[in-house]
Design a protein around this motif. Structure first.
Motif, PDB file in Angstrom:
ATOM      1  N   GLU A  92      -2.469  -0.030   7.019  1.00  0.00           N
ATOM      2  CA  GLU A  92      -3.094   0.907   6.077  1.00  0.00           C
ATOM      3  C   GLU A  92      -4.449   0.394   5.607  1.00  0.00           C
ATOM      4  O   GLU A  92      -5.390   1.180   5.430  1.00  0.00           O
ATOM      5  CB  GLU A  92      -2.179   1.175   4.890  1.00  0.00           C
ATOM      6  N   TYR A 149       1.306  -2.858   5.744  1.00  0.00           N
ATOM      7  CA  TYR A 149       0.262  -2.870   4.716  1.00  0.00           C
ATOM      8  C   TYR A 149      -1.098  -3.152   5.366  1.00  0.00           C
ATOM      9  O   TYR A 149      -2.119  -2.547   4.991  1.00  0.00           O
ATOM     10  CB  TYR A 149       0.544  -3.944   3.661  1.00  0.00           C
ATOM     11  N   GLN A 206       4.234   1.844   2.321  1.00  0.00           N
ATOM     12  CA  GLN A 206       5.494   1.637   1.596  1.00  0.00           C
ATOM     13  C   GLN A 206       6.397   2.854   1.711  1.00  0.00           C
ATOM     14  O   GLN A 206       7.622   2.721   1.892  1.00  0.00           O
ATOM     15  CB  GLN A 206       5.211   1.326   0.133  1.00  0.00           C
ATOM     16  N   ALA A 207       5.809   4.032   1.626  1.00  0.00           N
ATOM     17  CA  ALA A 207       6.600   5.260   1.771  1.00  0.00           C
ATOM     18  C   ALA A 207       7.213   5.347   3.164  1.00  0.00           C
ATOM     19  O   ALA A 207       8.372   5.752   3.329  1.00  0.00           O
ATOM     20  CB  ALA A 207       5.726   6.479   1.495  1.00  0.00           C
ATOM     21  N   THR A 226       0.854  -1.186   0.000  1.00  0.00           N
ATOM     22  CA  THR A 226       0.000   0.000   0.000  1.00  0.00           C
ATOM     23  C   THR A 226       0.893   1.239   0.000  1.00  0.00           C
ATOM     24  O   THR A 226       1.998   1.218   0.547  1.00  0.00           O
ATOM     25  CB  THR A 226      -0.916   0.004   1.240  1.00  0.00           C
ATOM     26  N   PRO A 227       0.430   2.353  -0.584  1.00  0.00           N
ATOM     27  CA  PRO A 227       1.333   3.488  -0.830  1.00  0.00           C
ATOM     28  C   PRO A 227       1.867   4.191   0.413  1.00  0.00           C
ATOM     29  O   PRO A 227       3.068   4.466   0.501  1.00  0.00           O
ATOM     30  CB  PRO A 227       0.483   4.437  -1.683  1.00  0.00           C
TER      31      PRO A 227
END
Length: 491
Positions: A453, A450, A195-196, A191-192
């Motif tokens: 999120e 993940y 991951q960031a 998931t963005p």
């Protein structure tokens, strides 16, 4: 559904209550609030019993203080709640601006008064839910939490992760919701935001520093400092004097006549104390030898919810250090680093430390206090393990493949590489596992984030957290409602 609200002064809570009343039939029956929102709540929900948060914390218990039939506390009741008592008494540090105004007998009396009040009131209210905006870390909220837990009132607690505002709903302080466990077991895809966060924390410390620490560490220019001080003075002069402080040792808590002069004096004394406190720490601190085997202990800023109540008995952080010092494998050192916020002028570190605290830690033969300037990521990367109560450093460490000893109720407790420690035997077994070459599976750490999120919504829970997100009030309200609508009926 009959609901007790014990939330922050964020305006969105009132609109949330309206939406939950419309969508789910939630009827606010009691609301612990700040003076800022009290009139608006009473206007929006005229049949709701409103309790001023500051008055409540000071022991002014209206609207139910004069119940005609009130069951007194007895031995079995006091023993039933004994596990909450220690935390509640420690929580009162926040009410003692001078560190010597609020003695043990006075604290115990206030605790019993609160306990008796809420046991009787919960019996009258017949509530279905109690909603907390975060961990109940004010005295009045915490004892409300305890009584609801012990009397079958369902607890709903927003749990912030401080990862771009990601927040999920929990049902107590002590555990993780089952829907999070189920999401972790499903092997979620990348998931963005998660991951960031992972990428950032596998890089340089300066880029991974949380937003709330950047302001503490940032050195302002002379002009910026003048503007900041000027703004604070303006707000100080124009604002109402509102505080839960006990004025002094010889004045009863119920005497609320604390003036702005008193508050200014407390602040100036606190700044002076923290300067001496920092010098005491610096005098004892040494440079870390990263070539030796060691456990890195990242102390929490106190007083703060991450240790009170989330740390449970380990709100006394020296107990954690003592366990580590006595049970660490032969030849291992314990490197203890203070949290920079403890000395920050604008915070209240004077209520959470004494000079004796550092002397006690330095008294252990294998414990070394480490210079504050040392990079946290450097200390993590060379450590055999990292120890914390519930701090962000725990999540940072497992992301960087270093196992973590967590002594409190951390929101990330289910993550790969986190060992929750309560007992000596647990710590001994964990050290044996680490010595035998335990390796963190990075894939499982990633999947945990993940999962977070996937089950979270981006929210801010009090006005001070707005700076950490990029969305406004409308979206925040929608996300708070979504979080409740999705998970309130779980567990």
């Amino acid at each position: 559904m009959r609901v007790i609200y014990a939330t922050s002064e964020l305006d969105e809570w009132i609109e949330l209550a309206k939406k939950m009343q419309s969508k789910k039939g939630w009827q606010p029956i009691y609301w612990v609030t700040t003076p800022k929102n009290e009139k608006l709540i009473q206007k929006s929900f005229p049949h709701t019993h409103c309790q001023n948060f500051i008055s409540a914390t000071r022991g002014e218990y209206a609207p139910f203080n004069k119940l005609k039939k009130r069951t007194p506390l007895d031995s079995s009741t006091i023993l039933k709640y004994s596990c909450y008592e220690k935390i509640a008494l420690k929580m009162m540090d926040r009410m003692d601006a001078t560190a010597y105004s609020f003695n043990y007998s006075e604290r115990l009396e206030l605790y019993y008064d609160f306990l008796g009040y809420w046991i009787n009131v919960i019996g009258v209210l017949k509530a279905d839910y109690v909603l907390f905006s975060e961990s109940p870390h004010a005295l009045f909220q915490y004892i409300l939490y305890a009584v609801c837990k012990e009397n079958g009132v369902k607890v709903l607690r927003f749990t912030p992760t401080h990862i771009e505002g990601l927040t999920f709903l929990s049902y107590d302080i002590e555990g993780s919701p089952s829907y999070l466990k189920e999401m972790i077991d499903s092997s979620p895809k990348a998931t963005p935001l998660a991951q960031a966060y992972l990428d950032k924390n596998r890089g340089e410390y300066s880029k991974a520093l949380p937003y709330y620490m950047k302001d503490i560490n940032q050195k302002s220019s002379f002009l910026a400092t003048v503007k900041k001080v000027g703004g604070k003075l303006q707000r100080f002069v124009s604002s109402q004097t509102v505080t839960a402080y006990k004025k002094s040792a010889d004045v009863a808590l119920s005497d609320a006549k604390i003036t702005k002069y008193n508050l200014l004096l407390y602040k100036l004394k606190g700044i002076s104390f923290k300067k001496r406190l920092k010098k005491a720490y610096t005098d004892l601190a040494v440079e870390a030898d990263l070539t030796k085997p060691y456990i890195y202990v990242a102390l929490h800023y106190q007083p703060e919810k991450t240790t009170s109540p989330d740390g449970d008995i380990f709100v006394e952080q020296w107990l954690m250090v003592q366990m580590l010092a006595h049970l660490a494998p032969n030849g291992w050192l314990v490197y203890v680093k203070e949290h920079n916020s403890q000395f920050a002028e604008r915070l209240y570190g004077e209520q959470g430390r004494t000079h004796d605290f550092y002397e006690r830690l330095a008294g252990f033969e294998n414990v070394k206090l480490i210079a504050n300037e040392t990079s946290s990521f450097d200390l993590i990367d060379s450590a055999k393990a990292v120890a914390t109560v519930t701090g962000t450093v725990g999540l940072e460490s497992v992301i960087r493949s270093v196992p973590v000893l967590s002594f409190g109720h951390a929101w990330y407790a289910l993550c790969e590489g986190i060992f929750t420690i309560k007992e000596n035997e647990e710590l001994i077994k964990t050290f044996e596992k680490i010595e035998h070459g335990y390796q963190i599976e990075a894939k499982k750490v990633d999947e945990f984030l993940y999962a977070i999120e996937n089950i979270s919504t981006p929210c801010y829970l009090n006005p001070g957290n707005r700076v950490g997100v990029s969305f406004g009030e409308k979206e925040n309200l929608e996300n708070l409602v979504t979080c409740l609508m999705t998970h309130a009926e779980g567990e």
